[in-house]
Design a protein around this motif. Structure first.
Motif, PDB file in Angstrom:
ATOM      1  N   ILE A  25      33.290  25.382 -46.117  1.00 42.75           N
ATOM      2  CA  ILE A  25      34.718  25.488 -45.794  1.00 42.75           C
ATOM      3  C   ILE A  25      35.247  24.128 -45.356  1.00 42.75           C
ATOM      4  O   ILE A  25      34.612  23.414 -44.582  1.00 42.75           O
ATOM      5  CB  ILE A  25      34.948  26.507 -44.659  1.00 42.75           C
ATOM      6  CG1 ILE A  25      34.620  27.925 -45.137  1.00 42.75           C
ATOM      7  CG2 ILE A  25      36.389  26.459 -44.167  1.00 42.75           C
ATOM      8  CD1 ILE A  25      34.795  28.979 -44.067  1.00 42.75           C
ATOM      9  N   THR A  26      36.422  23.756 -45.851  1.00 39.82           N
ATOM     10  CA  THR A  26      37.095  22.546 -45.393  1.00 39.82           C
ATOM     11  C   THR A  26      38.572  22.846 -45.156  1.00 39.82           C
ATOM     12  O   THR A  26      39.187  23.629 -45.885  1.00 39.82           O
ATOM     13  CB  THR A  26      36.976  21.384 -46.404  1.00 39.82           C
ATOM     14  OG1 THR A  26      37.546  21.780 -47.650  1.00 39.82           O
ATOM     15  CG2 THR A  26      35.521  20.970 -46.589  1.00 39.82           C
ATOM     16  N   ALA A  27      39.122  22.214 -44.124  1.00 37.95           N
ATOM     17  CA  ALA A  27      40.527  22.426 -43.775  1.00 37.95           C
ATOM     18  C   ALA A  27      41.011  21.223 -42.974  1.00 37.95           C
ATOM     19  O   ALA A  27      40.221  20.381 -42.544  1.00 37.95           O
ATOM     20  CB  ALA A  27      40.688  23.716 -42.965  1.00 37.95           C
ATOM     21  N   SER A  28      42.312  21.157 -42.787  1.00 33.69           N
ATOM     22  CA  SER A  28      42.943  20.090 -42.009  1.00 33.69           C
ATOM     23  C   SER A  28      43.675  20.708 -40.823  1.00 33.69           C
ATOM     24  O   SER A  28      43.867  21.932 -40.765  1.00 33.69           O
ATOM     25  CB  SER A  28      43.954  19.331 -42.881  1.00 33.69           C
ATOM     26  OG  SER A  28      45.042  20.193 -43.205  1.00 33.69           O
ATOM     27  N   PRO A  29      44.120  19.884 -39.870  1.00 39.86           N
ATOM     28  CA  PRO A  29      44.956  20.421 -38.800  1.00 39.86           C
ATOM     29  C   PRO A  29      46.200  21.135 -39.324  1.00 39.86           C
ATOM     30  O   PRO A  29      46.665  22.100 -38.712  1.00 39.86           O
ATOM     31  CB  PRO A  29      45.316  19.175 -37.987  1.00 39.86           C
ATOM     32  CG  PRO A  29      44.119  18.292 -38.143  1.00 39.86           C
ATOM     33  CD  PRO A  29      43.707  18.493 -39.578  1.00 39.86           C
ATOM     34  N   LEU A  30      46.749  20.682 -40.444  1.00 41.85           N
ATOM     35  CA  LEU A  30      47.879  21.383 -41.054  1.00 41.85           C
ATOM     36  C   LEU A  30      47.484  22.812 -41.405  1.00 41.85           C
ATOM     37  O   LEU A  30      48.220  23.765 -41.107  1.00 41.85           O
ATOM     38  CB  LEU A  30      48.331  20.646 -42.310  1.00 41.85           C
ATOM     39  CG  LEU A  30      49.354  21.365 -43.201  1.00 41.85           C
ATOM     40  CD1 LEU A  30      50.677  21.520 -42.483  1.00 41.85           C
ATOM     41  CD2 LEU A  30      49.541  20.631 -44.520  1.00 41.85           C
ATOM     42  N   ASP A  31      46.325  22.980 -42.031  1.00 43.92           N
ATOM     43  CA  ASP A  31      45.861  24.309 -42.423  1.00 43.92           C
ATOM     44  C   ASP A  31      45.647  25.208 -41.211  1.00 43.92           C
ATOM     45  O   ASP A  31      46.056  26.368 -41.203  1.00 43.92           O
ATOM     46  CB  ASP A  31      44.550  24.202 -43.208  1.00 43.92           C
ATOM     47  CG  ASP A  31      44.684  23.389 -44.472  1.00 43.92           C
ATOM     48  OD1 ASP A  31      45.659  23.606 -45.212  1.00 43.92           O
ATOM     49  OD2 ASP A  31      43.827  22.517 -44.717  1.00 43.92           O
ATOM     50  N   MET A  32      44.993  24.637 -40.175  1.00 40.77           N
ATOM     51  CA  MET A  32      44.656  25.471 -39.028  1.00 40.77           C
ATOM     52  C   MET A  32      45.872  25.741 -38.147  1.00 40.77           C
ATOM     53  O   MET A  32      45.939  26.777 -37.481  1.00 40.77           O
ATOM     54  CB  MET A  32      43.519  24.826 -38.239  1.00 40.77           C
ATOM     55  CG  MET A  32      42.233  24.629 -39.060  1.00 40.77           C
ATOM     56  SD  MET A  32      41.782  26.039 -40.139  1.00 40.77           S
ATOM     57  CE  MET A  32      41.377  27.298 -38.910  1.00 40.77           C
ATOM     58  N   ALA A  33      46.850  24.838 -38.151  1.00 38.79           N
ATOM     59  CA  ALA A  33      48.106  25.133 -37.465  1.00 38.79           C
ATOM     60  C   ALA A  33      48.802  26.302 -38.155  1.00 38.79           C
ATOM     61  O   ALA A  33      49.405  27.163 -37.511  1.00 38.79           O
ATOM     62  CB  ALA A  33      49.008  23.902 -37.458  1.00 38.79           C
TER      63      ALA A  33
ATOM     64  N   ALA B  17      35.059  20.701 -42.052  1.00 39.29           N
ATOM     65  CA  ALA B  17      34.786  22.063 -41.592  1.00 39.29           C
ATOM     66  C   ALA B  17      35.533  22.305 -40.279  1.00 39.29           C
ATOM     67  O   ALA B  17      35.424  21.505 -39.353  1.00 39.29           O
ATOM     68  CB  ALA B  17      33.288  22.258 -41.393  1.00 39.29           C
ATOM     69  N   PRO B  18      36.297  23.407 -40.172  1.00 40.24           N
ATOM     70  CA  PRO B  18      37.106  23.647 -38.978  1.00 40.24           C
ATOM     71  C   PRO B  18      36.367  24.303 -37.833  1.00 40.24           C
ATOM     72  O   PRO B  18      36.950  24.531 -36.766  1.00 40.24           O
ATOM     73  CB  PRO B  18      38.222  24.559 -39.502  1.00 40.24           C
ATOM     74  CG  PRO B  18      37.550  25.339 -40.595  1.00 40.24           C
ATOM     75  CD  PRO B  18      36.593  24.381 -41.241  1.00 40.24           C
ATOM     76  N   GLY B  19      35.090  24.632 -38.045  1.00 44.37           N
ATOM     77  CA  GLY B  19      34.318  25.221 -36.964  1.00 44.37           C
ATOM     78  C   GLY B  19      34.903  26.544 -36.492  1.00 44.37           C
ATOM     79  O   GLY B  19      35.497  27.304 -37.260  1.00 44.37           O
ATOM     80  N   SER B  20      34.771  26.777 -35.196  1.00 42.87           N
ATOM     81  CA  SER B  20      35.117  28.097 -34.657  1.00 42.87           C
ATOM     82  C   SER B  20      36.600  28.413 -34.656  1.00 42.87           C
ATOM     83  O   SER B  20      36.975  29.558 -34.402  1.00 42.87           O
ATOM     84  CB  SER B  20      34.553  28.243 -33.243  1.00 42.87           C
ATOM     85  OG  SER B  20      33.139  28.319 -33.284  1.00 42.87           O
TER      86      SER B  20
ATOM     87  N   THR C  25      39.272  27.615 -29.710  1.00 45.31           N
ATOM     88  CA  THR C  25      38.579  26.330 -29.733  1.00 45.31           C
ATOM     89  C   THR C  25      37.597  26.277 -30.890  1.00 45.31           C
ATOM     90  O   THR C  25      37.269  27.295 -31.503  1.00 45.31           O
ATOM     91  CB  THR C  25      37.796  26.108 -28.428  1.00 45.31           C
ATOM     92  OG1 THR C  25      36.821  27.160 -28.299  1.00 45.31           O
ATOM     93  CG2 THR C  25      38.710  26.113 -27.226  1.00 45.31           C
ATOM     94  N   GLY C  26      37.092  25.071 -31.164  1.00 44.57           N
ATOM     95  CA  GLY C  26      36.083  24.931 -32.209  1.00 44.57           C
ATOM     96  C   GLY C  26      35.377  23.592 -32.122  1.00 44.57           C
ATOM     97  O   GLY C  26      35.919  22.613 -31.611  1.00 44.57           O
ATOM     98  N   SER C  27      34.178  23.569 -32.624  1.00 43.41           N
ATOM     99  CA  SER C  27      33.457  22.313 -32.843  1.00 43.41           C
ATOM    100  C   SER C  27      32.665  22.501 -34.124  1.00 43.41           C
ATOM    101  O   SER C  27      32.158  23.594 -34.389  1.00 43.41           O
ATOM    102  CB  SER C  27      32.538  21.964 -31.663  1.00 43.41           C
ATOM    103  OG  SER C  27      31.591  22.985 -31.446  1.00 43.41           O
ATOM    104  N   ALA C  28      32.597  21.448 -34.912  1.00 43.30           N
ATOM    105  CA  ALA C  28      31.969  21.580 -36.232  1.00 43.30           C
ATOM    106  C   ALA C  28      31.101  20.373 -36.525  1.00 43.30           C
ATOM    107  O   ALA C  28      31.553  19.225 -36.400  1.00 43.30           O
ATOM    108  CB  ALA C  28      33.036  21.737 -37.316  1.00 43.30           C
ATOM    109  N   GLU C  29      29.868  20.625 -36.899  1.00 41.75           N
ATOM    110  CA  GLU C  29      28.962  19.540 -37.257  1.00 41.75           C
ATOM    111  C   GLU C  29      29.429  18.884 -38.549  1.00 41.75           C
ATOM    112  O   GLU C  29      29.842  19.544 -39.487  1.00 41.75           O
ATOM    113  CB  GLU C  29      27.538  20.085 -37.437  1.00 41.75           C
ATOM    114  CG  GLU C  29      26.958  20.683 -36.159  1.00 41.75           C
ATOM    115  CD  GLU C  29      25.600  21.316 -36.387  1.00 41.75           C
ATOM    116  OE1 GLU C  29      25.130  21.292 -37.536  1.00 41.75           O
ATOM    117  OE2 GLU C  29      25.025  21.837 -35.425  1.00 41.75           O
TER     118      GLU C  29
END
Length: 539
Positions: free
Chosen positions: A414-422, A296-299, A491-495
Motif C-alpha cells: 500500500i502507498t499513499a500521501s498525506p493528501l490521500d490520508m487527509a 506506506a501509511p501505516g496504522s 496515529t501511524g508509523s510505517a517501516e
C-alpha cells in the motif's frame, strides 16, 4: 603604456561613461585599444593548442566585456567561438531586451571560468529601470589558436537556455494573483510551499483568469517563442485574480508547523467539498511529499480497515484480544508498537491503541478483495483524482497471505500521501467521499467523475466513535490536547527501509480534516501529530 595599466583605465572609463552615455563609450575604448598587441603573439607565430593560461583568460574576458559594454557587438562577438550566434544574442540584448546601458565588472577567475556582475539600465517607452544580476563566461582556445569566449546563451543571462532570448515590453498578459477561498491574495513569498503549485496553475489556467492590466517587464522567450519566465518588472500592472480552494490562515499554520520537523508534509481538506485548504512541505522547494511520491501509511490506514471490519459485522464493543505477538496461518509474525497487549480488549480499544495483532487476527473477515474494494468504493483510493496540480495516485493492490495481513495495518504494498490520508479522514467525518481539488472542479480538464458508496449511518457512527476515543484517550490524545470541537484521529508509523519508521497522523476537527507525514519520524503521535493539531487549531 603597459597592458595592465591600460586595462585599468578602460575599466574606469567604462564605469564612468556608461552612467552618461551608455553604449556611447565604444569610441573611447576603441581609441585606447588601437595600439594594443594581441595576447596570443604575432600573426606569424605558431598556433597554440594548449589551454589558455591565466593571463590570456583574464585579458580575453576583459576585452570581451569591455566591447560588450561599449556596444561594439561586432568586436565582442569576434572574441567568441561562435561569431554569428553571439552577434544575434548581443544585438538582441540591446534592441530586443532594450538595455540602454550596461556596466560589466569581472570577478576573480576560477580556472577558465570568469564570473562577472551586470548593472544594466532597461529603457522602454520612456520608462527606465536598473537591473542587476550575475553571470559568467568561460575562455577556451579557439580553432585559430587564439583564446576566445566559449559562447553560450547563458553568458547573456544565467537562466537563458540555448535558443532562448531576452525581451522587454508590455507583458503578453497581466500577472496572475491567486486568491484563497475568501478572496485574499496569496503571496508565494509568505507561503513558500505554494510556489511550485502556482507555477503549475499559471501554466494551465492563466488563460481562464479575468481582469487585470499587463505591466512592462523583461522576460525570457523560449526557443519556441513562448514566455518561460519573467525576470524583471519595470512597471507593475494589476494582476488578474484566480480563485483557489486554499485558506490563507490554515496555510500559514501549515507552513509554520512543518518547519519544526525536517522531511515533513501536511495537507488539509474541507470535509464537505474536498477543497484543499492547505499544503505544506519542509523543505518548501524539496520533494512534494504532501501529494506524492507516496509511502506506506501505516496504522492511519486502519481507518479503512476498520470500515471494512465494521461492514463485516464487528462493532466497537466486539471482543478482539490484543496479543503481544501473533501471526495468521503460520505466516509473518507481527508485534505491537503502541501497547504490549490486552487480552480483554474490545475493537474500540484496539483501534484507539493501534493494536496490530488484533487487526491481523480479523483478516478472515475481509476475504478476497474486500479490503481493496473498501478503499476504492468507499474512500475513493486507488483511483485517478486529477486535483488541478500534479499528484501521485494512491495504491491499494490487495492480496492474500502475508500481503493481506500487512495491508490490514497499512503496510505491504500500500502507498499513499498525506493528501490521500487527509481525504480518508474527511470521508470518515462526512460519511461520503468528496474528490479533492485545489481549483473549481469544472476547470480541471479530464477530471474523472468518481462514484463511491457512502458509509451507512451505523458504520459512520461506530467509526467516528473509535476515532474520537483515539483522539481523547488513545495514541493521539497527547497531540490532540487543546484541539476543541468534534474531533477524531488516528496515529501511524510505517517501516520504510532502514532507519526510524515514518511517522503518520490523520485527524478531523469539525469541517476540516488533515494528515501529515514525517520521514523517519518514528511514532506518528509524537512527530506528525503536532503538525496536524496545529493546522486544525487554525481552522
Amino acid at each position: 603604456m603597459q597592458r595592465g595599466a591600460k586595462l585599468g583605465i578602460v575599466g574606469g572609463v567604462v564605469a564612468g561613461m556608461l552612467g552618461v552615455a551608455g553604449y556611447g563609450v565604444y569610441n573611447v575604448l576603441d581609441a585606447l585599444n588601437s595600439d594594443s598587441t594581441s595576447s596570443t603573439g604575432n600573426a606569424g607565430s605558431a598556433k597554440s593548442t594548449a589551454p589558455p593560461d591565466a593571463k590570456e583568460i583574464t585579458e580575453t574576458a576583459a576585452d570581451f566585456l569591455a566591447a560588450w559594454a561599449a556596444g561594439d557587438t561586432a568586436k565582442a562577438a569576434g572574441l567568441t567561438d561562435s561569431v554569428q550566434t553571439a552577434t544575434t544574442a548581443l544585438s538582441g540584448y540591446k534592441d530586443k531586451a532594450h538595455v540602454s546601458a550596461v556596466t560589466l565588472t569581472p570577478g576573480t577567475p576560477v580556472g577558465a571560468k570568469v564570473p562577472f556582475n551586470v548593472a544594466a539600465t532597461l529603457s522602454f517607452q520612456g520608462k527606465t529601470s536598473p537591473w542587476a544580476y550575475e553571470s559568467a563566461l568561460t575562455v577556451i582556445r579557439g580553432t585559430s589558436g587564439k583564446p576566445v569566449v566559449q559562447w553560450k546563451a547563458a553568458v547573456v543571462h544565467p537562466k537563458l537556455a540555448e535558443g532562448a532570448s531576452l525581451e522587454t515590453g508590455t507583458a503578453k498578459q497581466p500577472t496572475l494573483d491567486f486568491t484563497d477561498r475568501k478572496g485574499k491574495v496569496l503571496d508565494p513569498v509568505k507561503y513558500p510551499s505554494l510556489g511550485r503549485f502556482f507555477t503549475q496553475l499559471r501554466t494551465t489556467y492563466a488563460s481562464k483568469a479575468t481582469g487585470g492590466t499587463p505591466g512592462v517587464e523583461t522576460w525570457i522567450d523560449g526557443a519556441d517563442g513562448a514566455v518561460t519566465e519573467t525576470l524583471h518588472v519595470i512597471t507593475k500592472g494589476t494582476g488578474s485574480k484566480f480563485p483557489t480552494t486554499l485558506d490563507a490562515d490554515i496555510q500559514a499554520a501549515a507552513e509554520k508547523a512543518v518547519l519544526k520537523r525536517s522531511g515533513s508534509a501536511v495537507t488539509a481538506l474541507d470535509v464537505n467539498t474536498g477543497g484543499i485548504l492547505a499544503v505544506a512541505n519542509n523543505p518548501a522547494t524539496g520533494t512534494n511529499l504532501a501529494f506524492g511520491p507516496n509511502a506506506a501509511p501505516g496504522s492511519t490506514f486502519k481507518v479503512v480497515t476498520a470500515t471494512a471490519l465494521l461492514k463485516a459485522g464487528l462493532t466497537p464493543s466486539s471482543k478482539v484480544p490484543c496479543k503481544a505477538h501473533d501471526n495468521i496461518d503460520n505466516g509473518k509474525m507481527y508485534k505491537n508498537v503502541e501497547k504490549e497487549g490486552n487480552e480483554q480488549a474490545d475493537f474500540a480499544w484496539d483501534f484507539a491503541n493501534s493494536c496490530n495483532t488484533a487487526f491481523i487476527s480479523q483478516a478472515h473477515r475481509v476475504p478476497g478483495d474486500t479490503l481493496q474494494s473498501t478503499a476504492h468504493d468507499v474512500f475513493g483510493l486507488n483511483q485517478n483524482w486529477e486535483i488541478g496540480v500534479k499528484s501521485v495516485n494512491s495504491s491499494v493492490p490487495g492480496g492474500t497471505g502475508d500481503e493481506l495481513t500487512s495491508e490490514m495495518i497499512g503496510q505491504g504494498k500500500i502507498t499513499a500521501s498525506p493528501l490521500d490520508m487527509a481525504s480518508v479522514a474527511a470521508t470518515a467525518k462526512n460519511g461520503s467521499f468528496h474528490q479533492p481539488r485545489i481549483v473549481a472542479a469544472d476547470l480541471i480538464a479530464g477530471r474523472p467523475s468518481i462514484s463511491t458508496t457512502p458509509l451507512s449511518p451505523g458504520v459512520k457512527r461506530s467509526l467516528q466513535r473509535m476515532m474520537q476515543q483515539t483522539a481523547q484517550s488513545g495514541t493521539a490524545a497527547t497531540a490532540m490536547s487543546g484541539v476543541n470541537g468534534n474531533v477524531g484521529a488516528k496515529t501511524g508509523s510505517a517501516e520504510d527501509g532502514e532507519g526510524q519508521p515514518n511517522g503518520w497522523f490523520l485527524a478531523y476537527r469539525d469541517d476540516v480534516a488533515a494528515s501529515a507525514i514525517v520521514q523517519n519520524g518514528g511514532h506518528g503521535g509524537d512527530s506528525a501529530g503536532p503538525i496536524v493539531a496545529a493546522v486544525l487549531k487554525a481552522s
